[in-house]
Enzyme design. Structure first.
Site, short mmCIF file in Angstrom:
data_model
loop_
_atom_site.label_atom_id
_atom_site.label_comp_id
_atom_site.label_asym_id
_atom_site.label_seq_id
_atom_site.Cartn_x
_atom_site.Cartn_y
_atom_site.Cartn_z
N HIS A 29 -2.72 2.79 -5.97
CA HIS A 29 -3.46 1.56 -5.65
C HIS A 29 -3.69 0.71 -6.90
CE1 HIS A 29 -5.15 -0.24 -2.08
NE2 HIS A 29 -6.16 -0.70 -2.79
N ARG A 56 0.84 -1.20 0.00
CA ARG A 56 0.00 0.00 0.00
C ARG A 56 0.88 1.25 0.00
NH1 ARG A 56 -1.99 -3.56 3.93
NH2 ARG A 56 -4.11 -4.36 3.53
N ARG A 85 -1.11 -1.82 -7.05
CA ARG A 85 -1.37 -2.93 -6.13
C ARG A 85 -2.34 -3.92 -6.78
NH1 ARG A 85 -1.53 -4.46 -0.59
NH2 ARG A 85 -3.57 -4.98 0.25
N TYR A 97 -9.94 -10.75 -7.28
CA TYR A 97 -8.96 -10.87 -8.36
C TYR A 97 -9.18 -12.11 -9.22
CZ TYR A 97 -6.71 -7.14 -5.82
OH TYR A 97 -6.46 -5.94 -5.20
N LYS A 110 -1.45 -2.75 8.11
CA LYS A 110 -2.54 -2.19 8.92
C LYS A 110 -2.56 -2.84 10.29
CE LYS A 110 -5.79 -0.82 5.28
NZ LYS A 110 -7.16 -1.01 4.74
N HIS A 125 -4.13 -9.09 3.35
CA HIS A 125 -5.57 -9.07 3.60
C HIS A 125 -5.90 -9.90 4.84
CE1 HIS A 125 -6.74 -8.07 -0.84
NE2 HIS A 125 -6.45 -7.01 -0.14
#
Length: 328
Positions: free
Chosen positions: A274, A177, A277, A309, A201, A300
């Site tokens: 993004h 990210r 990504r 995806y 994150k 994730h």
């Protein structure tokens, strides 16, 4: 003033029960920041959502106690947001904020039941993430402009060009990210194990394997940084090519957009970091990578976020079928 309820031995602090909504929101933000370890960006978004909701109920219903907030008020606010053309995705984020807030209030004993149990989130139309075709990324990799007649190279040979090229290489080869890119530290580049440690994150660390070529680029960049800049922020991998300070989000965003637009790398309207990504993940999926492996590389928390995806993969298969099969 404290009232003791002898029937269930509970002590109720009336001051806490009548705590203003905005003050209660700040307590909640402190909780998710210090205990749940949410990012600064997420905390700011949650605070804005709560203050926006409190402004609405105060104006419309003249109510302040948290126990008086009802599902009817929440539905009314959400309806107003959708009337103002807010997308279902943004509305769902605000619903998520309120769910977390009322769950906090429930644990604090400020309410008996969350009003969110009667609030239904609007459905989000699933949109396939945009990505850059492999030939577009190959042009960036080869540093050869597919459209320029005055210059064969996309990136200049000076330190600024080297910085910009490395930004693209790291994005595309790791799928990290924007926030993870600008916080990369030099010591997290492991040349021995050919990997990169990324702080994601919620403070979660993950290890991403990197190619020998990218490791060489990062090592050369660190050497160039020390030769070209008299002063630079210590420990940070990528720095501003002129000031030496760590990169800031807008600079990276504008850099990516500039190159993708000027050299017509993609026809996508949205040309943000993004997209790189998404491109990383889609190219892996299109070339047969395991979905669980892609999930781990992207950081994730659930497989559901990664499954989108596979739709791009199916679209790719359809395209190949239509181009190659005689009965298509």
């Amino acid at each position: 003033m404290i009232v003791r309820l002898f029937n269930n031995f509970t002590i109720i602090n009336l001051f806490v029960l009548n705590e203003p909504l905005y003050s209660l929101a700040e307590r909640f933000i402190s909780y998710i920041q210090l205990e749940k370890r949410y990012s600064a960006h997420t905390c700011t978004a949650y605070r804005n959502d709560l203050f926006q909701f409190f402004d609405y109920v105060t104006l419309q219903y003249s109510t302040t106690p948290v126990e008086d907030l009802s599902h009817i008020m929440i539905r009314s606010w959400l309806a107003k947001l959708m009337e103002d053309a807010m997308t279902a995705k943004s509305v769902n984020r605000k619903i998520s904020t309120l769910k977390s807030f009322f769950k906090f209030c429930l644990r604090q004993g400020l309410i008996k039941q969350s009003p969110m149990v009667k609030v239904i989130a609007p459905k989000i139309s699933r949109r396939l993430p945009g990505y850059i075709e492999e030939k577009g990324m190959q042009a960036l990799e080869d540093n050869v402009s597919p459209v320029s007649v005055t210059s064969l190279h996309i990136f200049a040979d000076d330190f600024e060009g080297i910085t910009h090229r490395l930004i693209f290489e790291i994005f595309y080869q790791t799928g990290i990210r924007l926030s993870e890119l600008i916080s990369l530290q030099e010591f997290r580049v492991d040349h021995g194990n050919q990997s990169l440690k990324v702080m994601g994150k919620g403070g979660k660390e993950r290890i991403i394997p990197v190619s020998p070529g990218l490791l060489v680029q990062m090592r050369d960049y660190m050497d160039q940084k020390r030769r070209h800049l008299e002063e630079f922020e210590s420990g940070v991998l990528l720095v501003h090519p002129h000031s030496g300070q760590r990169l800031y989000p807008k600079y990276v965003y504008l850099t990516v957009r500039k190159y993708l637009t000027e050299h017509q790398i993609t026809t996508l309207k949205k040309k943000s970091p993004h997209i790189l990504r998404h491109t990383f993940a889609t190219h892996l999926a299109n070339n047969g990578a395991d979905l669980n492996a892609i999930k781990e590389l992207l950081g994730h928390s659930s497989l559901a976020a990664t499954q989108v995806y596979t739709h791009n993969t199916i679209e790719q298969l359809k395209k190949v079928y239509q181009q190659a099969h005689p009965k298509a």
